[in-house]
Motif scaffolding. Structure first.
Motif, PDB file in Angstrom:
ATOM      1  N   LEU A 167       0.839  -1.201   0.000  1.00 44.64           N
ATOM      2  CA  LEU A 167       0.000   0.000   0.000  1.00 44.64           C
ATOM      3  C   LEU A 167       0.871   1.246   0.000  1.00 44.64           C
ATOM      4  O   LEU A 167       0.639   2.193  -0.766  1.00 44.64           O
ATOM      5  N   VAL A 168       1.896   1.252   0.861  1.00 49.10           N
ATOM      6  CA  VAL A 168       2.794   2.399   0.967  1.00 49.10           C
ATOM      7  C   VAL A 168       3.672   2.525  -0.276  1.00 49.10           C
ATOM      8  O   VAL A 168       3.917   3.626  -0.766  1.00 49.10           O
ATOM      9  N   ALA A 169       4.144   1.404  -0.814  1.00 48.11           N
ATOM     10  CA  ALA A 169       5.011   1.444  -1.993  1.00 48.11           C
ATOM     11  C   ALA A 169       4.307   2.106  -3.176  1.00 48.11           C
ATOM     12  O   ALA A 169       4.882   2.946  -3.876  1.00 48.11           O
ATOM     13  N   GLY A 170       3.064   1.745  -3.397  1.00 54.50           N
ATOM     14  CA  GLY A 170       2.312   2.372  -4.480  1.00 54.50           C
ATOM     15  C   GLY A 170       2.126   3.858  -4.252  1.00 54.50           C
ATOM     16  O   GLY A 170       2.202   4.662  -5.176  1.00 54.50           O
ATOM     17  N   ALA A 171       1.887   4.224  -2.987  1.00 54.72           N
ATOM     18  CA  ALA A 171       1.727   5.639  -2.647  1.00 54.72           C
ATOM     19  C   ALA A 171       3.024   6.406  -2.892  1.00 54.72           C
ATOM     20  O   ALA A 171       3.008   7.541  -3.386  1.00 54.72           O
ATOM     21  N   LEU A 172       4.155   5.802  -2.556  1.00 52.41           N
ATOM     22  CA  LEU A 172       5.445   6.453  -2.797  1.00 52.41           C
ATOM     23  C   LEU A 172       5.694   6.653  -4.288  1.00 52.41           C
ATOM     24  O   LEU A 172       6.195   7.698  -4.714  1.00 52.41           O
ATOM     25  N   LEU A 173       5.350   5.663  -5.089  1.00 53.60           N
ATOM     26  CA  LEU A 173       5.500   5.798  -6.540  1.00 53.60           C
ATOM     27  C   LEU A 173       4.628   6.941  -7.067  1.00 53.60           C
ATOM     28  O   LEU A 173       5.052   7.716  -7.926  1.00 53.60           O
ATOM     29  N   ALA A 174       3.426   7.026  -6.535  1.00 51.44           N
ATOM     30  CA  ALA A 174       2.523   8.092  -6.962  1.00 51.44           C
ATOM     31  C   ALA A 174       3.094   9.466  -6.627  1.00 51.44           C
ATOM     32  O   ALA A 174       3.003  10.402  -7.428  1.00 51.44           O
ATOM     33  N   LEU A 175       3.686   9.603  -5.449  1.00 53.81           N
ATOM     34  CA  LEU A 175       4.293  10.880  -5.071  1.00 53.81           C
ATOM     35  C   LEU A 175       5.443  11.244  -6.002  1.00 53.81           C
ATOM     36  O   LEU A 175       5.610  12.404  -6.382  1.00 53.81           O
ATOM     37  N   GLU A 176       6.259  10.256  -6.352  1.00 52.80           N
ATOM     38  CA  GLU A 176       7.380  10.518  -7.263  1.00 52.80           C
ATOM     39  C   GLU A 176       6.878  11.019  -8.609  1.00 52.80           C
ATOM     40  O   GLU A 176       7.421  11.960  -9.188  1.00 52.80           O
ATOM     41  N   VAL A 177       5.835  10.403  -9.114  1.00 54.65           N
ATOM     42  CA  VAL A 177       5.260  10.821 -10.403  1.00 54.65           C
ATOM     43  C   VAL A 177       4.670  12.218 -10.291  1.00 54.65           C
ATOM     44  O   VAL A 177       4.864  13.064 -11.169  1.00 54.65           O
ATOM     45  N   LEU A 191       5.985  10.840 -17.766  1.00 55.46           N
ATOM     46  CA  LEU A 191       6.636   9.814 -18.577  1.00 55.46           C
ATOM     47  C   LEU A 191       8.094   9.626 -18.203  1.00 55.46           C
ATOM     48  O   LEU A 191       8.593   8.502 -18.146  1.00 55.46           O
ATOM     49  N   ALA A 192       8.795  10.727 -17.923  1.00 55.60           N
ATOM     50  CA  ALA A 192      10.207  10.630 -17.579  1.00 55.60           C
ATOM     51  C   ALA A 192      10.403   9.829 -16.295  1.00 55.60           C
ATOM     52  O   ALA A 192      11.266   8.946 -16.219  1.00 55.60           O
ATOM     53  N   ARG A 193       9.616  10.125 -15.282  1.00 57.19           N
ATOM     54  CA  ARG A 193       9.762   9.421 -14.018  1.00 57.19           C
ATOM     55  C   ARG A 193       9.236   7.997 -14.118  1.00 57.19           C
ATOM     56  O   ARG A 193       9.758   7.088 -13.464  1.00 57.19           O
ATOM     57  N   TRP A 194       8.206   7.801 -14.935  1.00 57.94           N
ATOM     58  CA  TRP A 194       7.628   6.464 -15.083  1.00 57.94           C
ATOM     59  C   TRP A 194       8.662   5.469 -15.574  1.00 57.94           C
ATOM     60  O   TRP A 194       8.727   4.331 -15.103  1.00 57.94           O
ATOM     61  N   GLU A 195       9.495   5.870 -16.512  1.00 65.30           N
ATOM     62  CA  GLU A 195      10.499   4.956 -17.050  1.00 65.30           C
ATOM     63  C   GLU A 195      11.454   4.479 -15.956  1.00 65.30           C
ATOM     64  O   GLU A 195      11.904   3.337 -15.986  1.00 65.30           O
ATOM     65  N   GLU A 209      -1.067   4.405 -16.440  1.00 67.47           N
ATOM     66  CA  GLU A 209      -2.322   5.143 -16.285  1.00 67.47           C
ATOM     67  C   GLU A 209      -2.836   5.066 -14.852  1.00 67.47           C
ATOM     68  O   GLU A 209      -3.352   6.056 -14.304  1.00 67.47           O
ATOM     69  N   GLU A 210      -2.706   3.907 -14.225  1.00 61.37           N
ATOM     70  CA  GLU A 210      -3.178   3.752 -12.852  1.00 61.37           C
ATOM     71  C   GLU A 210      -2.343   4.588 -11.883  1.00 61.37           C
ATOM     72  O   GLU A 210      -2.880   5.196 -10.953  1.00 61.37           O
ATOM     73  N   LEU A 211      -1.055   4.626 -12.120  1.00 63.22           N
ATOM     74  CA  LEU A 211      -0.181   5.400 -11.241  1.00 63.22           C
ATOM     75  C   LEU A 211      -0.468   6.892 -11.364  1.00 63.22           C
ATOM     76  O   LEU A 211      -0.441   7.628 -10.374  1.00 63.22           O
ATOM     77  N   VAL A 212      -0.768   7.354 -12.577  1.00 63.03           N
ATOM     78  CA  VAL A 212      -1.102   8.758 -12.770  1.00 63.03           C
ATOM     79  C   VAL A 212      -2.399   9.106 -12.038  1.00 63.03           C
ATOM     80  O   VAL A 212      -2.512  10.161 -11.406  1.00 63.03           O
ATOM     81  N   ARG A 213      -3.366   8.209 -12.084  1.00 60.12           N
ATOM     82  CA  ARG A 213      -4.617   8.464 -11.371  1.00 60.12           C
ATOM     83  C   ARG A 213      -4.370   8.522  -9.865  1.00 60.12           C
ATOM     84  O   ARG A 213      -4.917   9.373  -9.168  1.00 60.12           O
ATOM     85  N   LEU A 214      -3.543   7.627  -9.374  1.00 57.49           N
ATOM     86  CA  LEU A 214      -3.227   7.618  -7.951  1.00 57.49           C
ATOM     87  C   LEU A 214      -2.466   8.880  -7.548  1.00 57.49           C
ATOM     88  O   LEU A 214      -2.649   9.412  -6.451  1.00 57.49           O
ATOM     89  N   ALA A 215      -1.658   9.398  -8.474  1.00 54.15           N
ATOM     90  CA  ALA A 215      -0.858  10.594  -8.196  1.00 54.15           C
ATOM     91  C   ALA A 215      -1.721  11.838  -8.006  1.00 54.15           C
ATOM     92  O   ALA A 215      -1.252  12.825  -7.431  1.00 54.15           O
ATOM     93  N   ARG A 216      -2.955  11.807  -8.441  1.00 55.63           N
ATOM     94  CA  ARG A 216      -3.833  12.964  -8.265  1.00 55.63           C
ATOM     95  C   ARG A 216      -4.189  13.192  -6.797  1.00 55.63           C
ATOM     96  O   ARG A 216      -4.647  14.276  -6.425  1.00 55.63           O
ATOM     97  N   SER A 217      -3.989  12.180  -5.973  1.00 52.73           N
ATOM     98  CA  SER A 217      -4.240  12.321  -4.526  1.00 52.73           C
ATOM     99  C   SER A 217      -2.934  12.557  -3.780  1.00 52.73           C
ATOM    100  O   SER A 217      -2.812  12.187  -2.604  1.00 52.73           O
ATOM    101  N   ASP A 218      -1.970  13.204  -4.446  1.00 53.32           N
ATOM    102  CA  ASP A 218      -0.630  13.333  -3.861  1.00 53.32           C
ATOM    103  C   ASP A 218      -0.622  14.091  -2.535  1.00 53.32           C
ATOM    104  O   ASP A 218       0.140  13.750  -1.629  1.00 53.32           O
TER     105      ASP A 218
END
Length: 237
Positions: A167-177, A191-195, A209-218
């Motif tokens: 749960l936390v790992a996905g949240a951290l990825l979202a923050l980075e994006v 896109l740059a960070r996603w790679e 696409e899922e990570l970008v959606r999650l990033a909206r709750s940064d």
């Protein structure tokens, strides 16, 4: 002072010279006294003195920047100010029982792995960093923070992981994006960070696409993770 040529002196040699200099002098306190559990005054003195000397460097650069003197004066006075900073660093190290030369070499070696020249190695490091930090944060995740992260997944139309570390790992990825998008421009930043984060995201089963959606709750994610890292208040004795 030794007659040894200056160019042949190592950092350990310079520290030994400073230690000898200090041991031969004293005022209201011993200049070379060690930092101990029962006496941290040398530590406090050296840290405050170091901060003062760093301030002298900043003041010199400030005066140059506002036009008090020219570049040649800046460069001629800078070595003396930097030397003062280095001296207090050396004192701080040897009086605390720290091998400063080894500490610097160890840090340089660590930085070699943290900031590799090879892009593929950087991607692997990024993935490792995400899971290592997620595991640490998950241990102190409060119920409220868990709820906030879970809501962020649901808002992004994602099924929240059952494991706290995932749960936390996905949240951290979202923050980075999210942070990359703000710094570099919306889609190009994503896109740059996603790679770089792709290996970790794929391990979690998250698509771009899922990570970008999650990033909206940064903002909510950042607040939840900050509360997880906050120190627990000590109970009254």
């Amino acid at each position: 002072m030794s007659d040894e040529p200056e160019r042949d002196r190592s950092l350990r040699d310079l520290i030994a010279l400073q230690q000898q200099f200090d041991s031969e002098r004293s005022t209201t306190f011993d200049w070379s006294s060690p930092v101990t559990r029962n006496d941290v005054r040398p530590l406090l003195h050296n840290v405050l003195s170091l901060a003062g000397e760093v301030g002298e460097v900043a003041n010199l650069v400030k005066k140059y920047d506002r036009g008090d003197f020219g570049f040649d004066t800046l460069i001629s006075e800078l070595p003396g100010e930097l030397a003062d900073v280095a001296i207090y660093l050396m004192k701080l190290a040897y009086q605390s029982g720290i091998d400063l030369e080894k500490a610097i070499l160890d840090k340089m070696s660590y930085n070699e792995s943290r900031f590799p020249k090879d892009d593929s190695a950087r991607v692997e490091l990024s993935s490792h960093w995400v899971f290592r930090k997620a595991s640490t944060l998950a241990e102190s995740l409060t119920d409220q923070a868990t709820g906030v992260l879970t809501d962020a997944y649901v808002t992004a139309r994602l099924r929240p992981p059952t494991a706290a570390s995932a749960l936390v790992a996905g949240a951290l990825l979202a923050l980075e994006v999210a942070q990359s998008a703000k710094a570099e421009g919306d889609r190009s930043g994503h896109l740059a960070r996603w790679e770089e984060l792709r290996p970790a995201a794929e391990d979690l089963g998250l698509s771009y696409e899922e990570l970008v959606r999650l990033a909206r709750s940064d903002l909510a994610i950042s607040s939840a993770l900050s509360s997880a890292t906050a120190p627990t208040a000590r109970p009254h004795q």
